[in-house]
Scaffold this motif. Sequence first.
Motif, PDB file in Angstrom:
ATOM      1  N   PRO A 127       0.794  -1.233   0.000  1.00 12.45           N
ATOM      2  CA  PRO A 127       0.000   0.000   0.000  1.00 12.45           C
ATOM      3  C   PRO A 127       0.825   1.280   0.000  1.00 12.45           C
ATOM      4  CG  PRO A 127      -0.973  -1.603   1.479  1.00 12.45           C
ATOM      5  CD  PRO A 127       0.338  -2.171   1.049  1.00 12.45           C
ATOM      6  N   SER A 128       1.953   1.313   0.712  1.00 11.59           N
ATOM      7  CA  SER A 128       2.746   2.550   0.773  1.00 11.59           C
ATOM      8  C   SER A 128       3.319   2.909  -0.587  1.00 11.59           C
ATOM      9  CB  SER A 128       3.875   2.408   1.803  1.00 11.59           C
ATOM     10  OG  SER A 128       3.358   2.390   3.108  1.00 11.59           O
ATOM     11  N   ILE A 129       3.826   1.915  -1.307  1.00  8.42           N
ATOM     12  CA  ILE A 129       4.395   2.186  -2.629  1.00  8.42           C
ATOM     13  C   ILE A 129       3.298   2.366  -3.667  1.00  8.42           C
ATOM     14  CG2 ILE A 129       5.866   1.286  -4.468  1.00  8.42           C
ATOM     15  CD1 ILE A 129       7.520  -0.129  -2.403  1.00  8.42           C
ATOM     16  N   GLN A 130       2.248   1.555  -3.576  1.00  4.45           N
ATOM     17  CA  GLN A 130       1.157   1.657  -4.551  1.00  4.45           C
ATOM     18  C   GLN A 130       0.265   2.864  -4.303  1.00  4.45           C
ATOM     19  OE1 GLN A 130      -0.255  -2.351  -3.770  1.00  4.45           O
ATOM     20  NE2 GLN A 130       0.492  -3.086  -5.757  1.00  4.45           N
ATOM     21  N   GLY A 131       0.320   3.425  -3.097  1.00  8.36           N
ATOM     22  CA  GLY A 131      -0.413   4.654  -2.806  1.00  8.36           C
ATOM     23  C   GLY A 131      -1.915   4.457  -2.644  1.00  8.36           C
ATOM     24  N   PHE A 132      -2.315   3.444  -1.861  1.00  9.72           N
ATOM     25  CA  PHE A 132      -3.744   3.248  -1.626  1.00  9.72           C
ATOM     26  C   PHE A 132      -3.946   2.660  -0.233  1.00  9.72           C
ATOM     27  CE2 PHE A 132      -2.748  -1.115  -2.297  1.00  9.72           C
ATOM     28  CZ  PHE A 132      -3.833  -1.885  -1.908  1.00  9.72           C
ATOM     29  N   PHE A 133      -5.100   2.946   0.363  1.00 12.54           N
ATOM     30  CA  PHE A 133      -5.480   2.295   1.603  1.00 12.54           C
ATOM     31  C   PHE A 133      -6.092   0.931   1.272  1.00 12.54           C
ATOM     32  CE2 PHE A 133      -5.667   6.770   3.048  1.00 12.54           C
ATOM     33  CZ  PHE A 133      -4.831   6.676   4.154  1.00 12.54           C
ATOM     34  N   PRO A 134      -5.690  -0.142   1.959  1.00 12.48           N
ATOM     35  CA  PRO A 134      -6.234  -1.468   1.642  1.00 12.48           C
ATOM     36  C   PRO A 134      -7.754  -1.543   1.690  1.00 12.48           C
ATOM     37  CG  PRO A 134      -4.300  -1.699   3.014  1.00 12.48           C
ATOM     38  CD  PRO A 134      -4.598  -0.221   2.951  1.00 12.48           C
ATOM     39  N   PRO A 167      15.151  12.068   0.047  1.00 13.96           N
ATOM     40  CA  PRO A 167      14.364  13.262   0.391  1.00 13.96           C
ATOM     41  C   PRO A 167      12.861  13.015   0.221  1.00 13.96           C
ATOM     42  CG  PRO A 167      16.300  13.921  -0.839  1.00 13.96           C
ATOM     43  CD  PRO A 167      16.288  12.414  -0.845  1.00 13.96           C
ATOM     44  N   GLY A 168      12.120  13.306   1.294  1.00 16.46           N
ATOM     45  CA  GLY A 168      10.687  13.072   1.258  1.00 16.46           C
ATOM     46  C   GLY A 168      10.308  11.616   1.224  1.00 16.46           C
ATOM     47  N   GLY A 169      11.274  10.728   1.521  1.00 15.64           N
ATOM     48  CA  GLY A 169      10.988   9.295   1.453  1.00 15.64           C
ATOM     49  C   GLY A 169      10.639   8.827   0.056  1.00 15.64           C
ATOM     50  N   GLY A 170      11.099   9.588  -0.944  1.00 16.23           N
ATOM     51  CA  GLY A 170      10.770   9.220  -2.320  1.00 16.23           C
ATOM     52  C   GLY A 170       9.294   9.384  -2.634  1.00 16.23           C
ATOM     53  N   GLY A 171       8.598  10.165  -1.783  1.00 17.70           N
ATOM     54  CA  GLY A 171       7.165  10.362  -1.991  1.00 17.70           C
ATOM     55  C   GLY A 171       6.307   9.235  -1.450  1.00 17.70           C
ATOM     56  N   ILE A 172       6.929   8.245  -0.813  1.00 22.14           N
ATOM     57  CA  ILE A 172       6.202   7.089  -0.281  1.00 22.14           C
ATOM     58  C   ILE A 172       5.643   7.442   1.094  1.00 22.14           C
ATOM     59  CG2 ILE A 172       6.476   4.712   0.549  1.00 22.14           C
ATOM     60  CD1 ILE A 172       8.654   4.444  -1.675  1.00 22.14           C
ATOM     61  N   ARG A 173       4.365   7.190   1.288  1.00 20.05           N
ATOM     62  CA  ARG A 173       3.673   7.587   2.517  1.00 20.05           C
ATOM     63  C   ARG A 173       3.373   6.352   3.369  1.00 20.05           C
ATOM     64  NH1 ARG A 173       2.159  12.910   1.319  1.00 20.05           N
ATOM     65  NH2 ARG A 173       2.314  13.335  -0.917  1.00 20.05           N
ATOM     66  N   LEU A 174       3.835   6.405   4.613  1.00 24.20           N
ATOM     67  CA  LEU A 174       3.707   5.258   5.512  1.00 24.20           C
ATOM     68  C   LEU A 174       2.276   5.003   5.959  1.00 24.20           C
ATOM     69  CD1 LEU A 174       6.846   5.842   7.784  1.00 24.20           C
ATOM     70  CD2 LEU A 174       6.682   4.521   5.657  1.00 24.20           C
ATOM     71  N   LYS A 175       1.442   6.036   5.965  1.00 23.67           N
ATOM     72  CA  LYS A 175       0.088   5.907   6.523  1.00 23.67           C
ATOM     73  C   LYS A 175      -0.724   4.793   5.881  1.00 23.67           C
ATOM     74  CE  LYS A 175      -1.903   9.343   3.330  1.00 23.67           C
ATOM     75  NZ  LYS A 175      -2.609  10.641   3.210  1.00 23.67           N
ATOM     76  N   TYR A 176      -0.441   4.492   4.620  1.00 21.26           N
ATOM     77  CA  TYR A 176      -1.234   3.492   3.908  1.00 21.26           C
ATOM     78  C   TYR A 176      -1.044   2.083   4.476  1.00 21.26           C
ATOM     79  CZ  TYR A 176      -1.925   7.062   0.277  1.00 21.26           C
ATOM     80  OH  TYR A 176      -2.256   8.204  -0.412  1.00 21.26           O
ATOM     81  N   SER A 177       0.050   1.859   5.196  1.00 25.71           N
ATOM     82  CA  SER A 177       0.391   0.504   5.620  1.00 25.71           C
ATOM     83  C   SER A 177       0.135   0.227   7.088  1.00 25.71           C
ATOM     84  CB  SER A 177       1.856   0.204   5.264  1.00 25.71           C
ATOM     85  OG  SER A 177       1.987   0.073   3.859  1.00 25.71           O
ATOM     86  N   ASN A 178      -0.769   0.998   7.698  1.00 26.88           N
ATOM     87  CA  ASN A 178      -1.250   0.664   9.033  1.00 26.88           C
ATOM     88  C   ASN A 178      -2.137  -0.585   8.909  1.00 26.88           C
ATOM     89  OD1 ASN A 178      -2.755   0.475  11.459  1.00 26.88           O
ATOM     90  ND2 ASN A 178      -2.655   2.679  11.789  1.00 26.88           N
ATOM     91  N   PRO A 179      -1.819  -1.667   9.639  1.00 22.93           N
ATOM     92  CA  PRO A 179      -2.596  -2.900   9.465  1.00 22.93           C
ATOM     93  C   PRO A 179      -4.068  -2.781   9.827  1.00 22.93           C
ATOM     94  CG  PRO A 179      -1.080  -3.077  11.326  1.00 22.93           C
ATOM     95  CD  PRO A 179      -0.698  -1.838  10.580  1.00 22.93           C
ATOM     96  N   MET A 180      -4.458  -1.729  10.543  1.00 22.00           N
ATOM     97  CA  MET A 180      -5.876  -1.568  10.843  1.00 22.00           C
ATOM     98  C   MET A 180      -6.705  -1.381   9.579  1.00 22.00           C
ATOM     99  SD  MET A 180      -6.515  -2.160  13.943  1.00 22.00           S
ATOM    100  CE  MET A 180      -8.244  -1.699  13.845  1.00 22.00           C
ATOM    101  N   HIS A 181      -6.085  -0.887   8.500  1.00 18.17           N
ATOM    102  CA  HIS A 181      -6.822  -0.744   7.240  1.00 18.17           C
ATOM    103  C   HIS A 181      -7.136  -2.107   6.624  1.00 18.17           C
ATOM    104  CE1 HIS A 181      -6.490   3.570   7.284  1.00 18.17           C
ATOM    105  NE2 HIS A 181      -5.176   3.508   7.388  1.00 18.17           N
ATOM    106  N   VAL A 182      -6.388  -3.140   7.022  1.00 18.37           N
ATOM    107  CA  VAL A 182      -6.670  -4.491   6.540  1.00 18.37           C
ATOM    108  C   VAL A 182      -7.791  -5.134   7.343  1.00 18.37           C
ATOM    109  CG1 VAL A 182      -5.644  -6.744   5.999  1.00 18.37           C
ATOM    110  CG2 VAL A 182      -4.258  -4.681   5.806  1.00 18.37           C
ATOM    111  N   ASP A 183      -8.082  -4.602   8.540  1.00 19.60           N
ATOM    112  CA  ASP A 183      -9.154  -5.161   9.362  1.00 19.60           C
ATOM    113  C   ASP A 183     -10.497  -5.088   8.640  1.00 19.60           C
ATOM    114  OD1 ASP A 183     -10.035  -6.220  12.040  1.00 19.60           O
ATOM    115  OD2 ASP A 183     -11.228  -4.368  11.986  1.00 19.60           O
ATOM    116  N   ASP A 184     -10.761  -3.975   7.973  1.00 20.05           N
ATOM    117  CA  ASP A 184     -11.996  -3.861   7.198  1.00 20.05           C
ATOM    118  C   ASP A 184     -12.050  -4.899   6.089  1.00 20.05           C
ATOM    119  OD1 ASP A 184     -13.132  -1.854   8.636  1.00 20.05           O
ATOM    120  OD2 ASP A 184     -12.864  -0.284   7.135  1.00 20.05           O
ATOM    121  N   VAL A 185     -10.914  -5.129   5.443  1.00 23.92           N
ATOM    122  CA  VAL A 185     -10.852  -6.130   4.372  1.00 23.92           C
ATOM    123  C   VAL A 185     -11.193  -7.510   4.930  1.00 23.92           C
ATOM    124  CG1 VAL A 185      -9.389  -7.204   2.623  1.00 23.92           C
ATOM    125  CG2 VAL A 185      -9.125  -4.764   3.142  1.00 23.92           C
ATOM    126  N   ALA A 186     -10.607  -7.840   6.082  1.00 22.21           N
ATOM    127  CA  ALA A 186     -10.857  -9.144   6.696  1.00 22.21           C
ATOM    128  C   ALA A 186     -12.321  -9.292   7.128  1.00 22.21           C
ATOM    129  CB  ALA A 186      -9.928  -9.341   7.895  1.00 22.21           C
TER     130      ALA A 186
END
Length: 292
Positions: A127-134, A167-186
């Motif tokens: 998710p962080s590299i692909q840029g989406f919330f699971p 610089p800027g983490g290459g534009g990669i955002r960590l917020k997308y990879s919080n496992p709580m976003h996978v809880d909804d999927v499960a």
Amino acid sequence: MDLAQLTAIDVHTHAEVSSKGRASLDDELHAASSTYFKVEGNRKPTLEETAAYYRERRMAAVVFTVDAESATGTEPVPNEEVAEAAYANPDVLIPFASIDPFRGRAGIRQARRLVEEYGVRGFKFHPSIQGFFPDDRMAYGLYEVIEETGAVALFHTGQTGIGAGVPGGGGIRLKYSNPMHVDDVAADFPHLKIILAHPSFPWQDEALAVATHKPGVHIDLSGWSPKYFPQQLVQYANTLLKDKVLFGSDYPVLTPDRWLADFAKLPIKDEVRPKILKENAARLLGLADAGS
């Protein structure tokens, strides 16, 4: 695949270069991740070299690329190439695929074709590299196919070494990879087999909560040397999650040799160790004689 002869199943390895020599990361991100992981040895093994590496160690390996082309502009190693390498090396390689959720309906059709025609057994999401919330509904069509076909959905969770120090983490955002976003999927796909990849820093407790609450959710231990594992992760692996924790290295950035040497020093119960190294993965992946 002769499970009785295997010492372990590594559920997390990367195909980082195609047969044409094209890397799955641009040079800046590749160099930064190599520095972050202190990579030693061959960072860009071919799929045949990966097969030989694991065969020498009497291990099997789940192998995949990461398709994040819409965010990075870099083409992934072709999923078909990964599957064909696994077909040529069925004693050691287990094929997963990766499809950028932004591919929409074309990606959904591709997912079904990869399972039905190429024998792919799971799909990697980053998710962080692909840029989406699971839990973004745009990905739900992919999950429907994965659940229906009995494949596995593997999600990167927590911090990533990709972009670290750039610089800027290459534009990669960590917020997308919080496992709580996978809880909804499960919750929305109760029969979907899910792996939360890596110790999920800084959300380790969230990952443990999801895995203990949702029967289909597992945790792999890749991307970190075991000597750095959070104490609560070791505790849960020994007890409540002993049947749901999986060996993964993150090869080639972290080798199974290094991982296993450090894992041997952890206070893991004797009866739990073979579950983590092989038996849990064999059962999850639907391989025969999971207890052998």
